[in-house]
Design an enzyme around this catalytic site. Structure first.
Site, PDB file in Angstrom:
ATOM      1  N   ASP A 165       0.815  -1.218   0.000  1.00 41.97           N
ATOM      2  CA  ASP A 165       0.000   0.000   0.000  1.00 41.97           C
ATOM      3  C   ASP A 165       0.850   1.271   0.000  1.00 41.97           C
ATOM      4  OD1 ASP A 165      -2.120  -1.847   0.369  1.00 41.97           O
ATOM      5  OD2 ASP A 165      -1.869  -1.724   2.540  1.00 41.97           O
ATOM      6  N   GLU A 170     -11.259   1.021  -3.459  1.00 45.53           N
ATOM      7  CA  GLU A 170     -10.605   1.390  -2.195  1.00 45.53           C
ATOM      8  C   GLU A 170      -9.352   2.193  -2.523  1.00 45.53           C
ATOM      9  OE1 GLU A 170      -9.291  -2.192  -0.202  1.00 45.53           O
ATOM     10  OE2 GLU A 170      -8.788  -3.155  -2.088  1.00 45.53           O
TER      11      GLU A 170
END
Length: 532
Positions: free
Chosen positions: A15, A187
């Protein structure tokens, strides 16, 4: 210009949120249940990277005790404005089932190595928040919204709300600005303003084989946002033979010369499909074509190499393979599951030149256990330590671990039995089921110092011990190392494997073990693809 092999951050670095501040680049990555929270890497040439002090270092900023495996810190977002670094992070307190119990926080610092402020609680509506600093000075938070209702898409879209720094709070109306594309599972949002357009970069498709990065744009920050034609921007879902799999979730950065790059997560799975190194960070060149960011090589496929800007080379001192525990504090590559590494757990001063671990709860505890470890960052590695430990009963254990989570690990340990005051055993945990794969115990009554070693070779792991550090004896046979992978976790996992040292005293008497040193060696991978 330098040609840099991907991934640039090897091992568990998912991420990525990248930012440039002057001549310095920083990437923040998720740490989940591992303490301290939010790993930060630093580079000045995008070739050489070093680990700086993690951002979340105080229990007042984050309490991970009791967090589920792969809970905790998800998808931090790092930005810089008004002379401050701004770091947004999610604390996932529960993530299985229909509900996601999350809290989103903001901390700031004038220096990347801190100290970072106490957290400002922002909202709980979903995860993966990001702070956008608009050209007019206003600030906006975006995050995905979790919808628990039956019959609804649980990934309910991307929410936008203004953040007021003076009030230290979110203010004004909440807008759902993008519900994603048919890829689903939208997301990981990040906003950018380029040439009069607001660009929204999101992750879609889930974080495994069908993962992707998608771009949408709008003239107004509140939307509506239109997806990029012929998207997504990046994915490896169409080709399981690619070296970099699960390509998706990422962020954009603009260089001083005006060019752009994308930092994104990826996996390098073993031939059996399992990723023992976890999700890693890669970089891609970006070219703007007809008002849209595209991969510069003309496809949506992640490239195995990245062309870095023409910057002065800036290597960093290498992290020594061997840590003799002589420094005043542990280096930033050491982490612990859920519990702060403090004097109650680990001391460098109780016996100078040693790391003393005080035994606490069991190896499967999600609250307070004494375990310190570092990421596995290559397919072939060797980890060795020397320990002094005098257990008084069977509830006192210390040794060497290959540790993915409390549900998946190997533990080469010393303890006490009815026939030996010090003996060596091996413990294995696969999907929460603990077994002792080597029935034989190795008595070491006459050995005050014991040397322990594990070696991982792609999907195989071996264990050995020594009485003198020279002559080594195997402990059992080879075992399956690939159980220490996201794809084999229950119900699934988001971290990579760690190797390190541990001490337990389930009796509560806090017996300690003294570790003289720890050595982590990378043995060279037979093939960068992760195949033998």
């Amino acid at each position: 210009m330098p040609i840099v092999p991907n991934p640039v951050l090897r091992g568990f670095h998912p991420d990525p949120s990248i930012v440039r501040v002057g001549d310095d680049y920083y990437i923040a990555t998720s740490t989940f249940e591992w303490w301290p929270g939010v790993a930060i890497a630093h580079s000045r040439d995008l070739v050489h990277w070093r680990t700086v002090r993690p951002a979340i270092t105080r229990a007042s900023q984050l309490d991970l005790r009791g967090r589920p495996n792969s809970g905790g810190v998800w998808a931090p977002a790092l930005s810089h404005a008004d002379g401050l670094f701004h770091l947004i992070y999610t604390d996932v307190r529960g993530w299985t089932g229909e509900f996601k119990d999350v809290r989103n926080y903001l901390v700031t610092a004038s220096d990347i190595e801190g100290p970072w402020s106490e957290p400002i609680h922002l909202n709980n509506s979903g995860f993966d928040p990001s702070l956008f600093h608009d050209v007019d000075g206003r600030k906006w938070l975006v995050n995905m919204v979790w919808d628990h209702r039956p019959g609804h898409n649980s990934f309910g879209g991307i929410l936008l709300q203004e953040y007021d720094p003076s009030a230290r709070a979110l203010v004004g109306p909440i807008h759902n600005i993008f519900r994603g594309t048919p890829l689903g599972l939208v997301e990981g949002p990040h906003l950018y303003h380029v040439d009069g357009w607001y660009y929204l970069l999101v992750a879609e498709g889930g974080t495994f084989a069908t993962h992707a990065a998608t771009v949408a744009r709008s003239r107004r920050i509140e939307g509506p946002y239109q997806p990029m034609p012929d998207g997504p921007l990046l994915t490896s879902a169409h080709d399981p033979s690619l070296r970099l799999q699960s390509a998706g979730h990422g962020s954009l950065v603009q260089h001083a010369d005006g060019s752009w790059s994308l930092a994104h997560l990826c996996r390098r799975p073993l031939p059996n499909g399992r990723s023992i190194l976890g999700r890693e960070t890669a970089l891609q060149d970006i070219a703007w074509v007809d008002g849209w960011p595209r991969l510069a090589h003309g496809t949506r496929t992640p490239a195995d190499h990245f062309t870095a800007p023409d910057l002065p080379p800036h290597p960093w001192p290498a992290v020594p393979e061997r840590d003799d525990f002589d420094a005043p504090r542990l280096g930033p590559h050491w982490q612990s599951p859920r519990a702060p590494i403090d004097e109650a757990m680990a001391s460098l001063t109780a016996r100078p030149g040693y790391l003393r671990l005080y035994g606490r709860e069991s190896i499967v505890s999600r609250f307070e256990q004494s375990l310190v470890a570092r990421r596995q960052q290559a397919f072939r590695i060797e980890a060795t330590t020397c320990v002094e430990f005098s257990p008084e009963d069977f509830q006192q254990i210390a040794g060497l671990v290959a540790f993915y989570s409390t549900d998946s690990f190997y533990y080469l340990f010393l303890s006490r039995t009815g026939h030996s005051r010090r003996c060596l055993g091996l413990m294995r945990c696969e999907r929460g089921q603990v077994t002792w794969p080597v029935e034989k115990e190795y008595p070491l009554d006459d050995c005050e110092r014991v040397y322990l070693r594990l070696a991982i070779d792609y999907d195989r792991i071996r264990f050995a011990y020594s009485r003198d550090g020279e002559l080594w004896s195997a402990v059992g046979w080879e075992h399956d190392a690939s159980i220490l992978a996201d794809e084999h976790a229950v119900p699934c996992g988001f971290t990579g494997n760690f190797v390190g040292i541990a001490c337990q005293d389930i009796s509560g008497r806090r017996l300690h073990a003294d570790f003289d040193w720890f050595e982590y060696r990378e043995l060279g991978d037979a093939a960068e693809s992760g195949t033998k």
